[in-house]
Design an enzyme around this catalytic site. Structure first.
Site, PDB file in Angstrom:
ATOM      1  N   HIS A 245       0.842  -1.196   0.000  1.00 15.61           N
ATOM      2  CA  HIS A 245       0.000   0.000   0.000  1.00 15.61           C
ATOM      3  C   HIS A 245       0.880   1.249   0.000  1.00 15.61           C
ATOM      4  O   HIS A 245       1.292   1.723   1.065  1.00 15.61           O
ATOM      5  CB  HIS A 245      -0.909   0.000   1.235  1.00 15.61           C
ATOM      6  CG  HIS A 245      -1.798  -1.200   1.331  1.00 15.61           C
ATOM      7  ND1 HIS A 245      -3.132  -1.168   0.994  1.00 15.61           N
ATOM      8  CD2 HIS A 245      -1.543  -2.479   1.717  1.00 15.61           C
ATOM      9  CE1 HIS A 245      -3.665  -2.365   1.169  1.00 15.61           C
ATOM     10  NE2 HIS A 245      -2.710  -3.183   1.612  1.00 15.61           N
TER      11      HIS A 245
ATOM     12  N   HIS B  36     -28.416 -16.292  24.160  1.00 20.96           N
ATOM     13  CA  HIS B  36     -27.357 -16.103  25.145  1.00 20.96           C
ATOM     14  C   HIS B  36     -26.618 -17.398  25.487  1.00 20.96           C
ATOM     15  O   HIS B  36     -25.663 -17.366  26.257  1.00 20.96           O
ATOM     16  CB  HIS B  36     -27.948 -15.505  26.435  1.00 20.96           C
ATOM     17  CG  HIS B  36     -28.238 -14.050  26.340  1.00 20.96           C
ATOM     18  ND1 HIS B  36     -28.975 -13.500  25.316  1.00 20.96           N
ATOM     19  CD2 HIS B  36     -27.870 -13.010  27.141  1.00 20.96           C
ATOM     20  CE1 HIS B  36     -29.068 -12.202  25.487  1.00 20.96           C
ATOM     21  NE2 HIS B  36     -28.401 -11.867  26.571  1.00 20.96           N
TER      22      HIS B  36
ATOM     23  N   GLU C  18     -18.025  -4.766  24.252  1.00 16.96           N
ATOM     24  CA  GLU C  18     -17.111  -5.910  24.293  1.00 16.96           C
ATOM     25  C   GLU C  18     -15.962  -5.770  23.301  1.00 16.96           C
ATOM     26  O   GLU C  18     -14.822  -6.138  23.600  1.00 16.96           O
ATOM     27  CB  GLU C  18     -17.864  -7.215  24.006  1.00 16.96           C
ATOM     28  CG  GLU C  18     -18.765  -7.690  25.123  1.00 16.96           C
ATOM     29  CD  GLU C  18     -20.180  -7.146  24.988  1.00 16.96           C
ATOM     30  OE1 GLU C  18     -21.050  -7.581  25.753  1.00 16.96           O
ATOM     31  OE2 GLU C  18     -20.402  -6.292  24.088  1.00 16.96           O
TER      32      GLU C  18
ATOM     33  N   HIS D  84      -4.088   3.114  -3.562  1.00 12.52           N
ATOM     34  CA  HIS D  84      -4.313   2.572  -2.217  1.00 12.52           C
ATOM     35  C   HIS D  84      -3.598   1.249  -1.981  1.00 12.52           C
ATOM     36  O   HIS D  84      -2.734   1.166  -1.106  1.00 12.52           O
ATOM     37  CB  HIS D  84      -5.814   2.404  -1.967  1.00 12.52           C
ATOM     38  CG  HIS D  84      -6.176   2.151  -0.539  1.00 12.52           C
ATOM     39  ND1 HIS D  84      -5.782   1.021   0.156  1.00 12.52           N
ATOM     40  CD2 HIS D  84      -6.899   2.876   0.340  1.00 12.52           C
ATOM     41  CE1 HIS D  84      -6.244   1.074   1.395  1.00 12.52           C
ATOM     42  NE2 HIS D  84      -6.929   2.197   1.533  1.00 12.52           N
TER      43      HIS D  84
END
Length: 675
Positions: free
Chosen positions: A35, A481, A419, A270
């Site tokens: 890159h 869950h 999280e 890029h």
């Protein structure tokens, strides 16, 4: 903090910036992959930061009070390799020529521990910036623990270069929101706003007002309209340093592939080499010689020459301060030095809770909380918390306050419902080398944390994940869950210890092993439901957990072992009960608790054979999760009682009956195998 180097831009500065650019271009051309565009655009801001504002010592990359630099957009790795080479970190030009090649010190994305001067592994966009939030938190925590009046032993900044892609990722939104709330004023981010991604203009997907968003997070925001203007960059960096109570976002407007006549400002700069013709055209446009490649002019060497001297002087001043600190505060200095070595205090584990078989059943998540609070006073490096589940995960340290702008000594970290950010922040805390972080959530939500957990394993960072509610037996919350595939998915991550203790004794030992481990992370998969103390675990857990699996129970000597029963976690109780039923019918079985597969698989063949006896072919494995992986232990002729579909909402006893996790099921499976 030392003041930035005085003086404005010089002709040498411009030559040094173009040196960075063309080292990056030549690296990508030589490798025929990489890159080039981002390093070409970021060269001015990176150069000015490294030579004027970043406090670091190339002769001692691990100096504890150095500023941290994180290249969050790790695909721009050619930038940091050029900087490390030019700054004197010992990265040879020959290694730049081997960019992206096997065994080189210049891999495609920066890797912690592989190249001196790389502070964290980056590449998955957003992870670097989120990790940097943890680094900034670590600086504040350690400063609060060790600094004394007149002795600022810990006083450094965390600098980041981030891209549009980094700021698109959700993990940075989570982490930067928390950073603003926590007022991490020593976190400074240079945002390369080049408005180009691989697919084209960011207008395709990303048209929000980023500056306004970060102001809403509580950040100090400065905009540099011209990323080539060193005076503007310097003023913005100085403003960031002067801002004490807010993290800073410096929005730098750049042109990707700067200097390329045909690719500047386009997606074609890029993620692919410029190509031979365009490289020549770019060098001509910027007045750079076409040959030799990897050219480092004397002027560039001069521009970088002061870094090592200033870094050595800064560290020498700090070491003098440290020597005075040692005399004035010997106990704190001894702790500081031990922390740097990663050493735990002698006898730290003497306070670990002990259990008897006669004790009442207890959930392993509760035992985990008891362990934390038993040892927290002896281990001030232990810091952590939960993603808004502290009461369920039992992660609170009762004797400590909450880490906040007003209480930097607080060791209870509140991450909120974040999280993904928590995982990355834990990595940043661990990378300090002086903290032992842990983070809690439900096992099912490890999916949100997996990218950061994978990086922790890759970097060998000793993070502990307290993951409770470890099976369908969490009960009424139901299948959304209830983890099913999660143990198998986590066990598949190299170098990650997944420990699923069977009772209180194994839980204590799992924590012990997690904390003495220094070369990688550990998952503690813990129950919501209460479990009894298992006969044999009190004696066997100490060595058995460390080795990953062990014999919990055997039949009497006069009864032959005809089958092996294997399980982890709460299902060990189940196979132990089946063992007793079968023994009453004259069928001898061995009960094997297997809390950590990775550790067991690493044992020598003799030990493995002493646990899983090769001559006994009748084998039953039981786990309230998917069956994937258990075949390695039961072989082609064994039986696996597992949960290969989603669970249901009901009390855990009803779920056990419904899904066949019963003593009768295990007993029947053994009898079928012995027919």
């Amino acid at each position: 903090m030392s003041e930035p180097l005085a003086g404005g831009p010089s002709p040498d500065d411009r030559i040094a910036i173009d040196t960075i650019r063309f080292l990056a271009v030549d690296m990508v051309e030589e490798a025929n992959s990489g890159h080039p565009g981002a390093p070409m655009a970021q060269a001015p801001m990176a150069y000015w930061l490294w030579t004027r504002h970043l406090r670091h010592n190339p002769d001692d990359p691990n100096w504890v009070n150095r500023d941290r630099f994180v290249l969050s957009c790790g695909h721009a790795s050619a930038l940091i390799y050029a900087l490390l080479h030019l700054s004197g970190y010992g990265l040879l030009l020959s290694e730049l020529r081997r960019f992206r090649q096997l065994g080189s010190q210049t891999p495609g994305h920066p890797e912690y521990g592989h190249t001196a001067g790389v502070e964290t592994t980056t590449g998955p966009l957003g992870q670097g910036l989120a990790t940097a939030v943890g680094m900034a938190m670590a600086e504040q925590l350690l400063a609060a623990q060790f600094n004394r009046d007149g002795y600022a032993l810990i006083d450094h900044r965390t600098w980041v270069i981030a891209s549009d892609g980094d700021l698109m990722e959700g993990v940075t939104s989570e982490a930067c929101s928390l950073a603003g709330h926590l007022q991490l004023g020593k976190l400074n981010v240079l945002y390369d706003a080049n408005r180009i991604s691989i697919d084209g203009s960011t207008d395709l997907t990303f048209t929000e007002d980023v500056a306004a968003r970060y102001r809403a997070y509580g950040w100090h925001v400065v905009t540099v309209e011209d990323g080539e203007n060193l005076e503007q960059l310097d003023a913005a960096m100085r403003a960031a340093v002067d801002e004490a109570t807010k993290p800073s976002l410096i929005v730098v407007r750049t042109e990707i592939g700067f200097g390329s006549p045909n690719k500047q400002g386009t997606a074609s700069a890029h993620g692919a080499p410029l190509g031979g013709d365009e490289t020549k055209a770019t060098k001509a446009a910027l007045g750079w010689p076409a040959e030799p490649t990897f050219h480092v002019p004397e002027a560039a060497a001069r521009a970088f020459a002061s870094i090592r001297q200033r870094g050595a002087e800064a560290e020498a001043d700090w070491r003098q301060l440290h020597g005075q600190y040692r005399k004035a505060h010997p106990d704190a200095a001894a702790d500081f030095d031990a922390r740097q070595r990663g050493a735990l205090p002698d006898g730290w584990d003497d306070l670990l809770p002990r259990f008897q078989e006669s004790d009442a059943p207890v959930a392993t998540r509760k035992v985990s909380g008891l362990v934390l609070n038993a040892i927290s006073d002896r281990l001030p490096q232990l810091v952590g918390g939960s993603a808004d589940l502290a009461g369920s995960n039992n992660t609170l340290l009762a004797g400590s306050t909450i880490f906040s702008p007003a209480a930097r000594r607080g060791r209870n970290l509140y991450f909120g419902v974040r999280e993904h950010a928590m995982g990355a922040i834990l990595n940043g805390l661990a990378l300090s080398g002086m903290l032992r972080p842990y983070g809690g959530t439900f096992l099912v939500f490890s999916d949100y944390m997996r990218p950061a957990m994978r990086l922790a394993a890759l970097m060998g960072q000793p993070v502990v994940y307290v993951m409770t509610h470890d099976s369908i037996f969490l009960g009424e919350d139901g299948p959304t869950h209830q983890p099913v595939e999660h143990l198998a998915a986590l066990r598949a991550i190299p170098r990650l210890d997944v420990m699923r203790p069977a009772d209180a004794a194994e839980t204590v030992e799992a924590w012990r092993q997690a904390l003495v481990r220094r070369d990688g992370p550990t998952v503690l998969a813990l129950t919501r439901q209460k479990l009894p103390l298992l006969p044999g675990a009190i004696e066997g857990a100490r060595s058995g957990v460390a080795r990953g699996a062990y014999v919990l129970a055997d039949p009497p000597e006069d009864v032959a072992t005809r089958a092996l029963l294997l399980a982890s976690g709460s299902e060990v109780t189940l196979i132990h009960e089946a063992h007793k039923v079968l023994l009453a019918d004259g069928i001898g079985t061995r009960v094997i608790s297997a809390p950590c597969w990775r550790r067991f698989d690493a044992q020598d063949e003799h030990y493995r054979a002493s646990v899983i006896t090769p001559s006994v072919k009748a084998r039953v494995a039981v786990e309230a999760g998917c069956s994937l992986g258990w075949h390695r232990y039961v072989g082609d002729h064994g039986t696996i009682i597992a949960q290969d579909d989603f669970g249901a909402s009901a009390p855990h006893n009803n779920l056990a009956e419904h899904f066949g996790f019963t003593v009768e099921t295990v007993v029947d499976a053994v009898r079928q195998l012995l027919r």
